[in-house]
Design an enzyme around this catalytic site. Structure first.
Site, PDB file in Angstrom:
ATOM      1  N   HIS A 164       0.978  -1.339  -0.120  1.00  0.00           N
ATOM      2  CA  HIS A 164       0.221   0.033  -0.113  1.00  0.00           C
ATOM      3  C   HIS A 164       1.032   1.046   0.019  1.00  0.00           C
ATOM      4  CE1 HIS A 164      -4.154  -1.781   1.375  1.00  0.00           C
ATOM      5  NE2 HIS A 164      -3.508  -2.539   0.449  1.00  0.00           N
TER       6      HIS A 164
ATOM      7  N   TYR B 162      -9.162   5.775   7.690  1.00  0.00           N
ATOM      8  CA  TYR B 162      -9.079   6.126   9.031  1.00  0.00           C
ATOM      9  C   TYR B 162     -10.257   7.279   9.019  1.00  0.00           C
ATOM     10  CZ  TYR B 162      -5.018   3.524  10.263  1.00  0.00           C
ATOM     11  OH  TYR B 162      -3.819   2.461  10.296  1.00  0.00           O
TER      12      TYR B 162
ATOM     13  N   PRO C 228      -3.911   0.651  18.874  1.00  0.00           N
ATOM     14  CA  PRO C 228      -3.992   0.174  17.528  1.00  0.00           C
ATOM     15  C   PRO C 228      -4.009   1.497  16.299  1.00  0.00           C
ATOM     16  CG  PRO C 228      -6.089  -0.584  18.413  1.00  0.00           C
ATOM     17  CD  PRO C 228      -5.290   0.190  19.416  1.00  0.00           C
TER      18      PRO C 228
ATOM     19  N   LYS D 264       1.282   0.131  15.075  1.00  0.00           N
ATOM     20  CA  LYS D 264       2.528   0.085  15.532  1.00  0.00           C
ATOM     21  C   LYS D 264       2.775  -1.100  16.647  1.00  0.00           C
ATOM     22  CE  LYS D 264       4.001   3.606  13.112  1.00  0.00           C
ATOM     23  NZ  LYS D 264       3.827   2.671  11.920  1.00  0.00           N
TER      24      LYS D 264
ATOM     25  N   TYR E 100       4.004   6.694   9.763  1.00  0.00           N
ATOM     26  CA  TYR E 100       3.078   5.817   9.640  1.00  0.00           C
ATOM     27  C   TYR E 100       3.940   4.592   8.897  1.00  0.00           C
ATOM     28  CZ  TYR E 100      -0.995   3.102   8.560  1.00  0.00           C
ATOM     29  OH  TYR E 100      -2.081   2.112   8.467  1.00  0.00           O
TER      30      TYR E 100
END
Ligand code: RFL
Ligand code: PHB
Length: 391
Positions: A72, A201, A293, A297, A385
């Site tokens: 991704h 998200y 979460p 990580k 990220y």
């Protein structure tokens, strides 16, 4: 029995450590409280940083991930009814993440340990390390009526948040840092095509939601829920309705629902235990730290711990030098705290915070607005990220 490294816990941390040590000619025994099926039945992480991907390749377990995992190059943030793409690759000089489930990573690690004849003992009870501050270490446990003992040079505490290892560091040595969030995530796994090809998200006044996936036909969704809710409190229909209500209208219209094949609640917690070494006990992964979460990580931090720890043990057995082992806790904690900060920040940015005032709620929206409109801020998000360097 005698081995070099006794590893308590057969989750991803313990198995990866055993595999990396084996490839360097170091013997270990993994002691796992649960059955293999139980460990493989836990649905957890889904997003792997490049560092973990490289580590799995180095451990010789990257082949199926290479074939079945999805690379991704971006994620989406839904805010005020619109999707905003975070171009991870574009903002980080080409870095990406791999979507491949923790369950599959664990399955691949078990297969690799089996192929090399590694020892993993399942359903061991009352595991207890002894002599941690001496050089005569041993671990005892019970298997049915049998009482067993394993002599070793080191004990690796890879037994997760509820394990025994961390509690064996004396109270006057161990310092803990904790934040418990007053909400959890209700998660559903469904055999449906994901609503979007990249993760979403979602910030919404009803609460956070996340659209994730395991494959082109397997979706993983989460919605923020009260910390006290249990999976049984939510029917599938309730879950899908709540998820739809939080997504942008066009995304909600595309959502394909189906029966849940797993439903569970994850509590949200930030936790760090210092130090990560006491004598010859070395803590790694969830045994030493927990992140909420939101930043994906947890598993990735377990991997960086194992990277530092395996390197330190390999150095010790090759050269006799304890320098790496003595530095392990400080080295690992520097990266742990950065991931703690990022996970805490992402959580605060995206969730409905029951304790915040109307003023704080507006500041939160302004921050999200800023992050999504500033290349500098978005780059900081992307850089964290995809994963900070192991250093
Ligand atoms: P684990 O996976 O908890 O494994 C520890 C193992 O130790 C065993 N054990 C014992 N064995 C012997 N004796 C004892 N006394 C023992 N006590 C415990 C346990 O049975 C278990 O098999 O820890 P490890 O290996 O450090 O791995 C850490 C990761 O599992 C964890 O960080 C992630 O799953 C966290 N996490 C996520 N991380 C991500 O990077 N991305 C995600 O999307 C993500 N989603 C999640 C998550 C964790 C969740 N939990 C904990 C409920 C979603 C959920 C729901
Ligand atoms: C998941 O797919 O389970 C997942 C993905 C991203 C997160 C958390 C969980 O931040």
């Amino acid at each position: 029995m005698r081995t070099q490294v006794a590893i308590i816990g057969g989750g991803p941390s313990g198995l990866l450590l055993a595999q990396l040590l084996h490839l360097a000619g170091i013997r270990s025994v993994v002691l796992e409280r649960r059955s293999r099926d139980y460990v493989l039945g836990r649905i957890r992480a889904g997003v792997l940083e490049q560092g973990l991907v490289d580590l799995l390749r180095r451990a010789g377990v990257g082949e199926r991930m290479e074939r079945e995992g999805q690379v991704h190059a971006g994620i989406n943030i839904a805010f005020r009814g619109e999707l905003h793409r975070v171009d991870l690759a574009g903002l980080t000089g080409g870095k990406t993440v791999m979507v491949y489930g923790q369950t599959e990573v664990t399955r691949d690690l078990y297969a690799a340990r089996d192929a090399l004849g590694g020892t993993i003992l399942h359903e061991v009870e009352d595991v207890e390390p002894h002599g941690l501050e001496t050089d005569r270490l041993f671990v005892t446990w019970r298997q049915g009526d049998r009482h067993c003992r394993l002599d070793c040079d080191f004990v690796a505490g890879c037994d997760g948040f509820h394990g025994v290892s961390r509690s064996r560091v004396p109270k006057d040595v161990l310092e803990t840092f904790e934040k418990i969030y007053p909400f959890g995530w209700m998660g559903v796994l469904a055999r449906t095509p994901p609503v979007e090809h990249e993760l979403i998200y979602t910030h919404h006044e009803r609460g956070f939601a996340l659209c994730s996936m395991r494959s082109a036909t397997l979706s993983r969704y989460y919605v923020q829920c009260p910390a006290t809710d249990a999976p049984g409190d939510w029917s599938d229909a309730t879950f899908w309705d709540e998820l739809r209500s939080r997504l942008p209208t066009d995304v909600a219209a595309r959502l394909v629902t189906g029966p849940s094949i797993e439903k569970s609640v994850a509590p949200l917690r930030s936790f760090v235990a210092e130090p990560m070494r006491h004598g010859r006990l070395l803590l790694a992964g969830d045994a030493a730290h927990i992140v909420p979460p939101t930043g994906a990580k947890g598993l990735n931090l377990a991997a960086s711990d194992i990277h530092y720890l395996s390197q330190a043990l390999i150095d010790f057995y090759r050269t006799g030098s304890e320098a790496g082992l003595l530095a392990y806790s400080d080295t690992a904690l520097r990266r742990v705290w950065k991931a703690e900060r990022f996970s805490w920040w992402m959580t605060g940015l995206l969730h409905r915070l029951p304790e915040s005032s109307p003023f704080e709620a507006r500041v939160q929206e302004a921050e999200l607005d800023y992050v999504l409109s500033s290349k500098a801020a978005m780059t900081a998000l992307a850089e964290n990220y995809v994963g900070l360097p192991y250093g």
